[in-house]
Design a protein around this motif. Structure first.
Motif, short mmCIF file in Angstrom:
data_model
loop_
_atom_site.label_atom_id
_atom_site.label_comp_id
_atom_site.label_asym_id
_atom_site.label_seq_id
_atom_site.Cartn_x
_atom_site.Cartn_y
_atom_site.Cartn_z
N ARG A 141 -8.34 -20.65 17.94
CA ARG A 141 -7.87 -22.05 17.24
C ARG A 141 -6.50 -22.07 17.93
O ARG A 141 -5.46 -21.34 17.65
N GLN A 196 -7.40 -27.26 18.38
CA GLN A 196 -8.48 -27.09 19.10
C GLN A 196 -9.39 -25.69 19.28
O GLN A 196 -8.59 -24.89 19.25
N GLU A 197 -10.56 -25.72 19.57
CA GLU A 197 -11.15 -24.35 19.84
C GLU A 197 -11.10 -24.13 21.28
O GLU A 197 -11.38 -24.94 22.09
N TYR A 203 -8.44 -27.76 27.39
CA TYR A 203 -9.05 -28.05 25.90
C TYR A 203 -7.82 -29.11 25.18
O TYR A 203 -8.35 -29.86 24.21
N LEU A 204 -6.68 -29.42 25.76
CA LEU A 204 -5.67 -30.12 24.82
C LEU A 204 -5.70 -31.49 25.66
O LEU A 204 -5.31 -32.46 24.94
#
Length: 190
Positions: free
Chosen positions: A139, A143-144, A176-177
């Protein structure tokens, strides 16, 4: 013994012959290391969390990770047939010792992920064992984030500090971000 106190050794693939032998897949590096195995715990298809102990009469390695397995009291094909597809489990304390820089996935859940350049990032939440490779799930900023478990990216774990050390490639976290173009377009439409 509960299923949480075990690890999955493998599973039963099919019956072999008429005398209760079974072909099993062992998910291990060295099948021959398990030739002297005395007991294995099975989870049956109808009760996936219930463990049933079975004494082993014989473990005979076959090609690859397959073994021919003979369980005590299973002497006919009719006795063996209901066991097909069952998972094979062993107690966690039966796991082989690892080198200092190695770790078992279940041992590092909850560890802090520390990148060589960025420092502490997040916490290990899970591992996914995918056909292509294993992935560490952490985490990070809500977000994973999935990190491939390969020597180039995951170097080692420190059991005392409860930290796992990584060297992430530049841009991995950004994937992911940052919102995708489609997500940006949908946000602008609102």
């Amino acid at each position: 013994m509960t299923i949480d106190e075990t690890y999955q050794l493998g599973y039963l693939i099919k019956t072999h012959g008429l005398r209760g032998h079974l072909v099993a897949h062992f998910d291990v590096d060295d099948v021959s290391a398990y030739q002297k195995l005395k007991t294995v715990y099975l989870t049956l298809a109808g009760a996936p969390t219930k463990l049933v102990a079975h004494e082993i009469e014989k473990v005979q390695p076959q090609a690859g990770n397959k073994v021919l397995l003979k369980l005590r009291g299973i002497d006919r094909i009719e006795d063996a047939e209901p066991l097909r597809g069952s998972q094979l489990h062993l107690p966690l304390d039966a796991l082989p010792e690892l080198d200092d820089d190695q770790f078992y996935f279940h041992d590092v859940i909850g560890f802090t992920v520390v990148d060589e350049n960025l420092g502490p990032l997040g916490t290990v939440e899970n591992f996914y064992e995918l056909p292509q490779q294993d992935m560490l799930a952490m985490r990070y900023q809500g977000q994973e984030v999935l990190i491939p478990v390969v020597d180039e990216l995951v170097s080692h774990a420190d059991q005392e500090k409860k930290e796992i050390y990584v060297n992430l490639p530049e841009g991995l976290l950004d994937i992911y971000l940052k919102p995708t173009t489609r997500q940006q377009d949908e946000a602008e439409e609102l």
